[in-house]
Design a protein around this motif. Structure first.
Motif, PDB file in Angstrom:
ATOM      1  N   LYS A   1      -0.265 110.832  34.000  1.00  0.00           N
ATOM      2  CA  LYS A   1       0.199 110.001  35.106  1.00  0.00           C
ATOM      3  C   LYS A   1       1.703 110.192  35.339  1.00  0.00           C
ATOM      4  CE  LYS A   1      -0.226 105.574  37.302  1.00  0.00           C
ATOM      5  NZ  LYS A   1       0.288 106.334  38.460  1.00  0.00           N
ATOM      6  N   GLN A   2       2.470 110.339  34.254  1.00  0.00           N
ATOM      7  CA  GLN A   2       3.919 110.558  34.380  1.00  0.00           C
ATOM      8  C   GLN A   2       4.200 111.865  35.118  1.00  0.00           C
ATOM      9  OE1 GLN A   2       5.477 110.431  30.393  1.00  0.00           O
ATOM     10  NE2 GLN A   2       5.487 108.199  30.317  1.00  0.00           N
ATOM     11  N   VAL A   3       3.505 112.934  34.714  1.00  0.00           N
ATOM     12  CA  VAL A   3       3.682 114.238  35.368  1.00  0.00           C
ATOM     13  C   VAL A   3       3.329 114.117  36.853  1.00  0.00           C
ATOM     14  CG1 VAL A   3       2.753 116.601  35.509  1.00  0.00           C
ATOM     15  CG2 VAL A   3       3.350 115.629  33.289  1.00  0.00           C
ATOM     16  N   GLU A   4       2.196 113.471  37.117  1.00  0.00           N
ATOM     17  CA  GLU A   4       1.738 113.297  38.492  1.00  0.00           C
ATOM     18  C   GLU A   4       2.762 112.514  39.312  1.00  0.00           C
ATOM     19  OE1 GLU A   4      -2.633 112.424  40.250  1.00  0.00           O
ATOM     20  OE2 GLU A   4      -1.871 110.890  38.875  1.00  0.00           O
ATOM     21  N   ASP A   5       3.249 111.400  38.757  1.00  0.00           N
ATOM     22  CA  ASP A   5       4.231 110.566  39.469  1.00  0.00           C
ATOM     23  C   ASP A   5       5.491 111.350  39.799  1.00  0.00           C
ATOM     24  OD1 ASP A   5       2.559 108.424  39.391  1.00  0.00           O
ATOM     25  OD2 ASP A   5       3.654 107.313  37.846  1.00  0.00           O
ATOM     26  N   ILE A   6       6.017 112.064  38.799  1.00  0.00           N
ATOM     27  CA  ILE A   6       7.269 112.795  39.001  1.00  0.00           C
ATOM     28  C   ILE A   6       7.073 113.905  40.028  1.00  0.00           C
ATOM     29  CG2 ILE A   6       8.948 114.345  37.921  1.00  0.00           C
ATOM     30  CD1 ILE A   6       8.686 112.631  35.389  1.00  0.00           C
ATOM     31  N   LEU A   7       5.998 114.676  39.888  1.00  0.00           N
ATOM     32  CA  LEU A   7       5.797 115.794  40.823  1.00  0.00           C
ATOM     33  C   LEU A   7       5.555 115.298  42.248  1.00  0.00           C
ATOM     34  CD1 LEU A   7       3.976 118.520  38.739  1.00  0.00           C
ATOM     35  CD2 LEU A   7       6.225 118.633  39.766  1.00  0.00           C
ATOM     36  N   LEU A   8       4.861 114.181  42.394  1.00  0.00           N
ATOM     37  CA  LEU A   8       4.637 113.670  43.748  1.00  0.00           C
ATOM     38  C   LEU A   8       5.931 113.095  44.333  1.00  0.00           C
ATOM     39  CD1 LEU A   8       0.985 112.300  43.473  1.00  0.00           C
ATOM     40  CD2 LEU A   8       1.777 114.439  44.527  1.00  0.00           C
ATOM     41  N   GLN A   9       6.782 112.534  43.476  1.00  0.00           N
ATOM     42  CA  GLN A   9       8.120 112.092  43.933  1.00  0.00           C
ATOM     43  C   GLN A   9       8.941 113.287  44.393  1.00  0.00           C
ATOM     44  OE1 GLN A   9      10.796 109.654  41.432  1.00  0.00           O
ATOM     45  NE2 GLN A   9       8.952 108.817  40.515  1.00  0.00           N
ATOM     46  N   ILE A  10       8.860 114.381  43.622  1.00  0.00           N
ATOM     47  CA  ILE A  10       9.594 115.597  43.970  1.00  0.00           C
ATOM     48  C   ILE A  10       9.089 116.130  45.319  1.00  0.00           C
ATOM     49  CG2 ILE A  10       9.991 118.019  43.312  1.00  0.00           C
ATOM     50  CD1 ILE A  10      10.029 116.997  40.339  1.00  0.00           C
ATOM     51  N   TRP A  11       7.762 116.163  45.478  1.00  0.00           N
ATOM     52  CA  TRP A  11       7.194 116.635  46.749  1.00  0.00           C
ATOM     53  C   TRP A  11       7.679 115.775  47.912  1.00  0.00           C
ATOM     54  CZ3 TRP A  11       5.825 119.705  50.278  1.00  0.00           C
ATOM     55  CH2 TRP A  11       5.102 119.280  51.394  1.00  0.00           C
ATOM     56  N   SER A  12       7.634 114.472  47.723  1.00  0.00           N
ATOM     57  CA  SER A  12       8.015 113.568  48.795  1.00  0.00           C
ATOM     58  C   SER A  12       9.494 113.750  49.165  1.00  0.00           C
ATOM     59  CB  SER A  12       7.666 112.145  48.340  1.00  0.00           C
ATOM     60  OG  SER A  12       8.485 111.235  48.963  1.00  0.00           O
ATOM     61  N   GLY A  13      10.357 113.926  48.140  1.00  0.00           N
ATOM     62  CA  GLY A  13      11.777 114.160  48.397  1.00  0.00           C
ATOM     63  C   GLY A  13      12.008 115.494  49.074  1.00  0.00           C
ATOM     64  N   LEU A  14      11.310 116.506  48.596  1.00  0.00           N
ATOM     65  CA  LEU A  14      11.436 117.851  49.167  1.00  0.00           C
ATOM     66  C   LEU A  14      10.993 117.834  50.631  1.00  0.00           C
ATOM     67  CD1 LEU A  14      11.650 120.979  49.122  1.00  0.00           C
ATOM     68  CD2 LEU A  14       9.374 121.036  48.122  1.00  0.00           C
ATOM     69  N   GLN A  15       9.856 117.198  50.882  1.00  0.00           N
ATOM     70  CA  GLN A  15       9.327 117.175  52.253  1.00  0.00           C
ATOM     71  C   GLN A  15      10.291 116.452  53.194  1.00  0.00           C
ATOM     72  OE1 GLN A  15       5.692 114.990  52.892  1.00  0.00           O
ATOM     73  NE2 GLN A  15       5.189 116.205  54.709  1.00  0.00           N
ATOM     74  N   SER A  16      10.840 115.330  52.726  1.00  0.00           N
ATOM     75  CA  SER A  16      11.724 114.554  53.610  1.00  0.00           C
ATOM     76  C   SER A  16      13.016 115.310  53.897  1.00  0.00           C
ATOM     77  CB  SER A  16      12.011 113.179  53.016  1.00  0.00           C
ATOM     78  OG  SER A  16      12.849 113.314  51.886  1.00  0.00           O
ATOM     79  N   ARG A  17      13.439 116.205  52.990  1.00  0.00           N
ATOM     80  CA  ARG A  17      14.694 116.941  53.186  1.00  0.00           C
ATOM     81  C   ARG A  17      14.521 118.299  53.846  1.00  0.00           C
ATOM     82  NH1 ARG A  17      18.367 113.198  53.063  1.00  0.00           N
ATOM     83  NH2 ARG A  17      18.198 111.891  51.216  1.00  0.00           N
ATOM     84  N   ALA A  18      13.396 118.949  53.590  1.00  0.00           N
ATOM     85  CA  ALA A  18      13.278 120.352  54.002  1.00  0.00           C
ATOM     86  C   ALA A  18      12.328 120.599  55.166  1.00  0.00           C
ATOM     87  CB  ALA A  18      12.834 121.202  52.803  1.00  0.00           C
ATOM     88  N   ASP A  19      11.379 119.696  55.385  1.00  0.00           N
ATOM     89  CA  ASP A  19      10.349 119.951  56.410  1.00  0.00           C
ATOM     90  C   ASP A  19      10.902 119.642  57.803  1.00  0.00           C
ATOM     91  OD1 ASP A  19       8.027 120.385  57.779  1.00  0.00           O
ATOM     92  OD2 ASP A  19       6.948 118.649  56.969  1.00  0.00           O
ATOM     93  N   ALA A  20      11.722 120.565  58.303  1.00  0.00           N
ATOM     94  CA  ALA A  20      12.465 120.329  59.546  1.00  0.00           C
ATOM     95  C   ALA A  20      11.556 120.092  60.744  1.00  0.00           C
ATOM     96  CB  ALA A  20      13.401 121.498  59.816  1.00  0.00           C
ATOM     97  N   ASP A  21      10.406 120.786  60.793  1.00  0.00           N
ATOM     98  CA  ASP A  21       9.533 120.622  61.965  1.00  0.00           C
ATOM     99  C   ASP A  21       8.391 119.630  61.713  1.00  0.00           C
ATOM    100  OD1 ASP A  21       7.987 122.075  60.235  1.00  0.00           O
ATOM    101  OD2 ASP A  21       7.768 123.827  61.533  1.00  0.00           O
TER     102      ASP A  21
END
Length: 194
Positions: A52-72
């Motif tokens: 669950k810890q791995v899942e939580d951290i990786l999904l947080q990373i995805w969410s942060g990455l998407q909000s910063r990098a997904d320009a379109d």
């Protein structure tokens, strides 16, 4: 402008660690696949606290990455969006996004299998082997990154991490923090050399 050298390093991380299903772009399913890979590597089962810890951290990373990098806003990060985001990081590294710091810490903790606060050659290479990189090449990369020492601490790792994303110097030890970026390029690369 991002130099060809830095672009190669950025695309190594993109291809080897983020685009896990090799679709050419990064989306949430890549992170779900990474969660499974890491859980297998460490022997975590769905439902375990560690899983669950791995899942939580990786999904947080995805969410942060998407909000910063997904320009379109198409739910995917293209190689161009990825490079632009790291180029912005290079212009102001002290303003690293939360997900970037989280990812740095996550990679270090993932590699520190014995949980003793340092990573060694064996811990380093076994993680990269699980991501499909060559174990012997990863051991060589560790030696360069650790500058001949047996272990690397988190403080050192953070400096090497910055160096990876910023350095233009091809000999910089930080270039090897994600295994052998040159080796993997020759295997995955479709671009021709000049």
């Amino acid at each position: 402008m991002v130099s060809d050298f830095r672009k190669k390093k950025l695309l190594h991380v993109f291809n080897a660690f983020f685009d896990t299903n090799r679709s050419g772009s990064v989306d949430k399913s890549d992170f779900e696949l990474s969660i499974k890979k890491i859980a297998e590597l460490r022997g975590y089962k769905p439902g375990d606290e560690k899983y669950k810890q791995v899942e939580d951290i990786l999904l947080q990373i995805w969410s942060g990455l998407q909000s910063r990098a997904d320009a379109d806003n198409d739910g995917e990060i293209s190689q161009e969006e990825w490079i632009t985001m790291w180029d912005n990081f290079a212009k102001n590294p002290s303003a690293a996004y939360n997900w970037q710091n989280l990812y740095c810490k996550f990679i270090f903790q993932l590699e520190d299998a014995s949980n003793d606060g340092v990573i060694d050659e064996n811990e380093f290479s076994s993680v990269y082997e699980s991501f499909g990189l060559d174990k012997q090449e990863s051991i060589e990369a560790f030696k360069k990154m650790a500058k001949g020492k047996a272990t690397v601490s988190f403080e050192e790792f953070q400096e090497l991490w910055k160096e990876y994303f910023l350095a233009e110097d091809q000999e910089a030890p930080g270039n090897f923090i994600f295994g052998c970026y040159i080796c993997s390029l020759s295997k995955h690369s479709h671009s021709h050399s000049h």
